[in-house]
Motif scaffolding. Structure first.
Motif, PDB file in Angstrom:
ATOM      1  N   VAL A 119      -9.536  -0.577   3.838  1.00 42.44           N
ATOM      2  CA  VAL A 119      -9.060  -1.020   2.531  1.00 42.44           C
ATOM      3  C   VAL A 119      -9.987  -2.133   2.061  1.00 42.44           C
ATOM      4  O   VAL A 119     -10.393  -2.987   2.852  1.00 42.44           O
ATOM      5  CB  VAL A 119      -7.615  -1.552   2.622  1.00 42.44           C
ATOM      6  N   THR A 140       0.451  -1.671   7.627  1.00 47.91           N
ATOM      7  CA  THR A 140      -1.000  -1.683   7.760  1.00 47.91           C
ATOM      8  C   THR A 140      -1.373  -2.611   8.914  1.00 47.91           C
ATOM      9  O   THR A 140      -0.689  -3.600   9.172  1.00 47.91           O
ATOM     10  CB  THR A 140      -1.647  -2.158   6.447  1.00 47.91           C
ATOM     11  N   SER A 150      -9.313   2.285  -1.527  1.00 48.16           N
ATOM     12  CA  SER A 150      -9.753   2.980  -0.319  1.00 48.16           C
ATOM     13  C   SER A 150     -10.332   4.319  -0.751  1.00 48.16           C
ATOM     14  O   SER A 150     -10.495   4.568  -1.949  1.00 48.16           O
ATOM     15  CB  SER A 150      -8.592   3.167   0.662  1.00 48.16           C
ATOM     16  N   LEU A 161       0.834  -1.208   0.000  1.00 45.36           N
ATOM     17  CA  LEU A 161       0.000   0.000   0.000  1.00 45.36           C
ATOM     18  C   LEU A 161       0.871   1.262   0.000  1.00 45.36           C
ATOM     19  O   LEU A 161       0.724   2.140   0.846  1.00 45.36           O
ATOM     20  CB  LEU A 161      -0.947   0.010   1.214  1.00 45.36           C
ATOM     21  N   ARG A 203      -5.058   1.422   7.358  1.00 43.82           N
ATOM     22  CA  ARG A 203      -4.082   1.357   6.270  1.00 43.82           C
ATOM     23  C   ARG A 203      -2.835   2.192   6.586  1.00 43.82           C
ATOM     24  O   ARG A 203      -2.887   3.151   7.329  1.00 43.82           O
ATOM     25  CB  ARG A 203      -4.705   1.836   4.957  1.00 43.82           C
TER      26      ARG A 203
END
Length: 385
Positions: free
Chosen positions: A76, A209, A69, A24, A197
């Motif tokens: 997420v 995360t 997101s 991410l 996240r």
């Protein structure tokens, strides 16, 4: 971001990655949607739906497995489905749907880590501890502390911010999908799970995360949805003794305990309470001090189950669009709030879900409330209607 008239602006974005999809590390805005539904939940996986025209390029931009997101949340979600409705002579409609990241736990089987190192069956057990700590361990054992590195997630760890005390007991977890066993453990102490996240914003973590095991904040004294104040659009009321019990049969694997309160004879109404987690890890009936300890724990659970009953008065309520309280600013998923309804009825309820919808008619958001286990007893009634 500039969008054509009619397009949604919930500020959805997808994560793009250079190394691993769960890192991410960077994002890209999702455009061209004509309607968006985004649902966050306390214990069950959330879900989303993005709708538009096939010519929008959404299908190519959001392939299956994409993590997404939006700017107002830490949650997420995973793109799981593409559905196209095709009609001759028109630009087909496309619907892209999926669920929150914690739903991925259904792809892990309890005990996989042990099977990787030993083909002989070894029961997966959790040492005596509070459920929130056991939840952290069972999740991390299957996504982080794995014997096979290909079973591990990148950059995701289970954590908890729950404090206090509860029943601390060892548990043997059956061979099953991880998400099902996590859900059962969450129910015991009325806990929730959400994704935080990776981010540099307050409440986030810029390194990894988190699957956060948490308990909603008790805001029942400050967040009061009032009928008189216009916060409630509709409400259903019920006064009933139908499910009210005055006695409990607490059942485990080997030990059964009857817990009675004062009412007798015609007024004695018995419920069943599951306590298999207290003695289910034993291989033989207990005796002596061990039996006494189990009986005491089951008696506490039985009393908590009886005391934790709620004669429902407000069974359902729809929050008005003009309510004074704002989601994510004044309250969040899992928080306890008060409903001050008509007929002098007041109830403390938990925010179990919040649905956000945006389409050509505008934006709307609605919470779903449920009566919580406010005693913290964590009992599970297994019979009775």
């Amino acid at each position: 971001i500039t969008r054509p008239i009619g397009e949604c602006n919930m500020d959805l974005f997808k994560f793009t990655y250079a190394t691993d999809p769960t890192i991410l590390e960077r994002g890209e805005a999702i455009n061209n949607a004509l309607s968006i539904m985004w649902v966050e939940r306390y214990r069950e996986p959330g879900e989303f739906e993005i709708s538009g025209k096939l010519s929008s390029g959404l299908r190519e931009f959001l392939p299956l497995g994409t993590l997404i997101s939006h700017g107002d949340t830490y949650e997420v979600m995973i793109v799981e489905n593409h559905e196209i409705k095709d009609k001759t002579g028109t630009d087909p409609d496309i619907s892209i749907t999926g669920r929150s990241l914690d739903s991925y736990l259904e792809n892990r089987i309890v005990g996989t880590n042990q099977t990787r190192t030993n083909n002989l069956y070894v029961p997966y057990t959790l040492t005596a501890d509070y459920t929130w700590n056991q939840l952290v361990k069972i999740i991390n054992d299957h996504i982080l502390n794995t014997s096979n590195t290909n079973d591990a997630f990148g950059n995701i760890v289970a954590t908890t911010n729950v404090t206090g005390t509860s029943i601390s007991t060892a548990r043997e977890i059956k061979r099953d999908r991880l998400d099902r066993q996590v859900a059962q453990l969450l129910e015991i102490d009325d806990l929730g799970i959400k994704t935080i996240r990776r981010s540099t914003f307050p409440g986030g973590n810029n390194i990894q995360t988190q699957f956060l095991i948490y308990r909603g904040v008790n805001k029942s004294a400050s967040i009061i949805f009032s009928w008189q104040g216009g916060d409630l659009k509709t409400a259903d009321y019920l006064w009933s003794d139908k499910t009210s019990k005055t006695s409990a049969l607490v059942i485990g694997r080997y030990v059964n305990v009857m817990v009675d309160t004062a009412p007798t004879k015609f007024n004695r109404r018995t419920m069943l309470v599951d306590a298999n987690d207290i003695d289910g890890n034993l291989s033989a009936p207990p005796a002596g001090a061990a039996l006494t300890d189990i009986v005491n724990k089951m008696t506490v659970r039985g009393n908590a189950a009886i005391m934790g009953q709620n004669r429902l008065t407000i069974t359902r309520a729809d929050i008005s669009d003009i309510t004074q309280y704002e989601y994510r600013k004044d309250y969040n998923i899992g928080d306890l709030v008060t409903l001050n309804g008509n007929f002098g009825q007041i109830a403390v309820m938990r925010v179990m879900e919040y649905v956000e919808i945006e389409d050509e008619t505008g934006e709307s958001g609605h919470p779903t409330l449920a009566v919580p286990d406010i005693t913290g007893s964590g009992f599970r009634e297994v019979a009775g209607d």
